[in-house]
Design an enzyme around this catalytic site. Structure first.
Site, short mmCIF file in Angstrom:
data_model
loop_
_atom_site.label_atom_id
_atom_site.label_comp_id
_atom_site.label_asym_id
_atom_site.label_seq_id
_atom_site.Cartn_x
_atom_site.Cartn_y
_atom_site.Cartn_z
N SER A 124 0.84 -1.19 0.00
CA SER A 124 0.00 0.00 0.00
C SER A 124 0.88 1.24 0.00
CB SER A 124 -0.88 -0.01 1.25
OG SER A 124 -1.43 1.27 1.46
N CYS A 126 0.75 3.57 1.93
CA CYS A 126 1.03 4.04 3.29
C CYS A 126 2.35 3.51 3.84
CB CYS A 126 -0.12 3.70 4.22
SG CYS A 126 -0.24 1.95 4.56
N TYR A 153 -0.36 -1.26 10.19
CA TYR A 153 -0.64 -1.86 8.88
C TYR A 153 0.56 -1.63 7.95
CZ TYR A 153 -3.25 -1.81 4.32
OH TYR A 153 -3.71 -1.99 3.04
N LYS A 157 3.01 -4.30 6.00
CA LYS A 157 3.23 -4.27 4.55
C LYS A 157 4.72 -4.15 4.21
CE LYS A 157 -1.03 -4.54 3.02
NZ LYS A 157 -1.46 -5.73 2.29
N1 LIG Z 1 -8.65 -0.94 -1.13
C1 LIG Z 1 -7.64 -0.07 -1.21
O1 LIG Z 1 -7.86 1.14 -1.34
C2 LIG Z 1 -6.23 -0.56 -1.14
C3 LIG Z 1 -5.90 -1.90 -1.01
N2 LIG Z 1 -4.57 -2.27 -0.94
C4 LIG Z 1 -4.16 -3.67 -0.80
O2 LIG Z 1 -4.75 -4.47 -1.83
C5 LIG Z 1 -5.02 -5.78 -1.33
C6 LIG Z 1 -6.49 -6.11 -1.55
O3 LIG Z 1 -7.29 -5.15 -0.86
P1 LIG Z 1 -8.87 -5.08 -1.09
O4 LIG Z 1 -9.26 -5.93 -2.24
O5 LIG Z 1 -9.23 -3.66 -1.06
O6 LIG Z 1 -9.41 -5.74 0.25
P2 LIG Z 1 -10.84 -6.39 0.55
O7 LIG Z 1 -11.10 -6.13 2.00
O8 LIG Z 1 -11.84 -5.95 -0.44
O9 LIG Z 1 -10.59 -7.95 0.34
C7 LIG Z 1 -9.69 -8.62 1.15
C8 LIG Z 1 -9.79 -10.09 0.89
O10 LIG Z 1 -8.90 -10.74 1.78
C9 LIG Z 1 -9.49 -11.93 2.22
N3 LIG Z 1 -9.04 -12.22 3.57
C10 LIG Z 1 -8.98 -11.39 4.63
N4 LIG Z 1 -8.56 -12.06 5.72
C11 LIG Z 1 -8.35 -13.35 5.33
C12 LIG Z 1 -7.95 -14.53 5.99
N5 LIG Z 1 -7.64 -14.51 7.30
N6 LIG Z 1 -7.86 -15.66 5.29
C13 LIG Z 1 -8.17 -15.69 3.97
N7 LIG Z 1 -8.55 -14.62 3.28
C14 LIG Z 1 -8.65 -13.46 3.97
C15 LIG Z 1 -11.00 -11.71 2.21
O11 LIG Z 1 -11.59 -12.96 1.92
P3 LIG Z 1 -13.18 -13.30 2.11
O12 LIG Z 1 -13.92 -12.32 1.27
O13 LIG Z 1 -13.31 -14.69 1.62
O14 LIG Z 1 -13.47 -13.13 3.58
C16 LIG Z 1 -11.17 -10.69 1.10
O15 LIG Z 1 -11.58 -11.30 -0.09
C17 LIG Z 1 -4.61 -5.77 0.14
O16 LIG Z 1 -3.32 -6.27 0.27
C18 LIG Z 1 -4.63 -4.30 0.49
O17 LIG Z 1 -3.75 -4.02 1.56
C19 LIG Z 1 -3.57 -1.35 -1.01
C20 LIG Z 1 -3.85 -0.02 -1.14
C21 LIG Z 1 -5.19 0.48 -1.23
C1 LIG Z 2 -5.39 3.08 1.22
C2 LIG Z 2 -5.02 3.67 2.54
O1 LIG Z 2 -6.20 3.95 3.29
C3 LIG Z 2 -5.99 4.46 4.60
O2 LIG Z 2 -5.49 5.75 4.55
P1 LIG Z 2 -6.30 7.01 4.15
O3 LIG Z 2 -6.07 7.31 2.72
O4 LIG Z 2 -6.00 8.11 5.12
O5 LIG Z 2 -7.79 6.49 4.39
P2 LIG Z 2 -9.26 6.87 4.02
O6 LIG Z 2 -9.57 6.54 2.61
O7 LIG Z 2 -10.11 6.21 5.04
O8 LIG Z 2 -9.38 8.46 4.25
C4 LIG Z 2 -8.84 9.41 3.37
C5 LIG Z 2 -9.18 10.81 3.81
O9 LIG Z 2 -10.59 11.01 3.67
C6 LIG Z 2 -11.12 11.62 4.85
N1 LIG Z 2 -12.56 11.32 4.96
C7 LIG Z 2 -13.55 12.26 4.93
N2 LIG Z 2 -14.73 11.68 5.14
C8 LIG Z 2 -14.50 10.34 5.28
C9 LIG Z 2 -15.36 9.24 5.50
O10 LIG Z 2 -16.59 9.36 5.60
N3 LIG Z 2 -14.77 8.01 5.57
C10 LIG Z 2 -13.42 7.85 5.42
N4 LIG Z 2 -12.90 6.57 5.48
N5 LIG Z 2 -12.58 8.89 5.24
C11 LIG Z 2 -13.12 10.12 5.16
C12 LIG Z 2 -10.24 11.06 5.94
O11 LIG Z 2 -10.33 11.83 7.13
C13 LIG Z 2 -8.86 11.14 5.27
O12 LIG Z 2 -8.37 12.46 5.35
C14 LIG Z 2 -4.93 3.76 5.39
O13 LIG Z 2 -5.38 3.65 6.72
C15 LIG Z 2 -4.44 2.56 4.74
O14 LIG Z 2 -5.40 1.54 4.80
C16 LIG Z 2 -4.13 2.78 3.31
O15 LIG Z 2 -3.17 2.29 2.81
#
Ligand SMILES: NC(=O)C1=CN([C@@H]2O[C@H](COP(=O)(O)OP(=O)(O)OC[C@H]3O[C@@H](n4cnc5c(N)ncnc54)[C@H](OP(=O)(O)O)[C@@H]3O)[C@@H](O)[C@H]2O)C=CC1
Ligand SMILES: C[C@H]1O[C@H](OP(=O)(O)OP(=O)(O)OC[C@H]2O[C@@H](n3cnc4c(=O)[nH]c(N)nc43)[C@H](O)[C@@H]2O)[C@@H](O)[C@@H](O)C1=O
Length: 371
Positions: A124, A126, A153, A157
């Protein structure tokens, strides 16, 4: 070391079409998009190895070892993780560091031990320091303090990246890492407390629009489909929940809801559609090893290369959803890192580029949300 085919095109995955591919986390935002791309690129459903977390808990080392020994996948996309937005990361630090360390350690080690040809680990943005130079190149890893709302987190990572590098250095295991910026798309998490900002805002503005229209049935249907609406949000919508039911509301909607957003709205964020993210994952998985030699960190930023203020993305979503009421910024909620724009020169230079414009992407997600 494995010899891979040349870089992927939009019509192929760059992998042999019959290759056995494990997509860990295939029901999630990223994993489901990778599965869609693999199928579109000609991989058969039978060639994909898929397990839900209830079928295979990746935190369980013995279960993961047994699964790899049985299935022997050739390629692994590691898109399973404990994932959440700023509030979830800040509130459940132990869960985020433990689950992610366990999942990635078990999968990377079992993949190496069972002859996987290439593994792609997802990290990620972050991982980079809170006050990193903008845009942030891969080389700024471990050059400064992390953002406190998600440091646990981020540490997990970073350990995943280092494990990929270490297994490559010591064992020659072909593990590489992709660092996505903030993602959005279909199959996102729309939980109002634990999700990322973009899905949270789509849902908040949508609910406020329904409340303005007095459409109680639609609000109940939204809760049934996308999960619990916390009491403070219901109250800002002017909706009252009946005492004995979580899915029925009284009809005395005030029709002058407010949308409450977190922080100041001044931080910048970069947003990448998950279909672009999945395309980058297939691109990286299909790269010839010769392309990796000039990048010994085996680390690749994935983003669009531009960002905007949270306040501006809120206005864009408000316009797309069509809500014309009040918006309040709750300064008691954290802003997180001020800016984390990815430097995507490395991946762009290798031939991959994001294609989906933000407004078009949000419109398609909102259409999907309402369908
Ligand atoms: N979403 C974002 O904005 C970002 C995501 N990422 C990274 O991308 C990757 C995917 O994220 P994203 O698709 O958003 O996440 P989701 O939360 O949408 O999906 C995560 C998946 O992980 C599986 N999972 C979680 N815990 C377990 C476990 N203990 N055993 C087996 N499977 C597990 C879940 O399976 P099930 O559904 O079967 O429970 C789920 O399908 C991650 O590594 C995340 O850190 C990085 C930056 C931004
Ligand atoms: C992908 C990235 O995602 C996370 O980081 P983040 O970018 O800070 O996360 P976010 O998407 O939740 O927020 C982005 C911004 O948006 C503002 N904000 C306003 N209003 C809402 C609101 O209603 N919900 C949320 N969630 N945020 C809000 C919030 O206050 C912040 O300023 C990491 O923890 C980590 O998981 C990581 O890697």
């Amino acid at each position: 070391m494995t010899n891979h085919k040349s870089p992927v095109t939009s019509h192929g995955s760059g992998l042999p079409p019959t290759a056995k591919v494990y997509v860990a986390g295939h029901r999630g935002l990223v994993g489901s998009a990778i599965v869609r791309k693999l199928l579109a690129a000609g991989h058969s459903p039978e060639s994909l190895v898929l397990r839900t977390s209830s079928e295979l808990d990746l935190r369980n080392q013995a279960a993961v070892d047994a699964f790899f020994a049985l299935e022997r996948p050739e390629y692994v996309f590691l898109a399973a993780a404990k994932v959440g937005g700023i509030y979830a990361n800040d509130t459940y630090p132990a869960d985020f560091i433990r689950d992610n360390l366990q999942i990635q350690t078990n999968v990377i080690d079992a993949a190496y031990s069972n002859g996987v040809k290439r593994l792609l680990f997802l990290g990620s943005s972050c991982i980079y320091p809170k006050l990193a130079p903008q845009p942030m190149p891969e080389s700024c890893l471990l050059t400064g303090e992390l953002e406190p709302t998600n440091e646990w987190y981020a540490i997990a990572k970073i350990a995943g990246i280092k494990m990929c590098q270490a297994y490559h250095k010591q064992y020659g295991f072909d593990a590489i890492s992709a660092m996505p910026t903030n993602l959005y798309g279909p199959n996102d998490n729309f939980d109002l407390e634990k999700s990322h900002v973009l899905p949270a805002l789509i849902r908040k503005f949508h609910l406020a629009k329904l409340a303005q229209a007095g459409d109680i049935d639609a609000i109940a249907a939204d809760e049934a489909r996308y999960g619990y609406i916390p009491e403070d949000i219901l109250s800002s919508l002017g909706v009252v929940r009946e005492a004995d039911s979580i899915s029925h509301f009284t009809s005395n909607v005030s029709r002058s809801p407010t949308v409450q957003l977190w922080g100041s709205g001044s931080p910048y964020r970069e947003f990448l559609h998950v279909d672009d993210m999945a395309a980058s994952c297939l691109f990286l998985m299909g790269l010839d090893v010769s392309h990796l030699e000039s990048h010994p960190s085996r680390l690749f930023n994935v983003g669009v290369g531009s960002d905007l203020r949270i306040r501006d993305v809120a206005e864009l979503i408000q316009r797309i959803v069509g809500y014309n009421g009040e918006v309040i910024w709750d300064a008691s909620k954290p802003d997180g890192t001020p800016r984390k724009l990815m430097d995507v020169k490395r991946l762009n230079g290798m031939g991959w580029k994001a294609e989906i414009p933000l407004e078009e992407g949000i419109r398609s997600v909102y259409a999907h949300y309402c369908s």
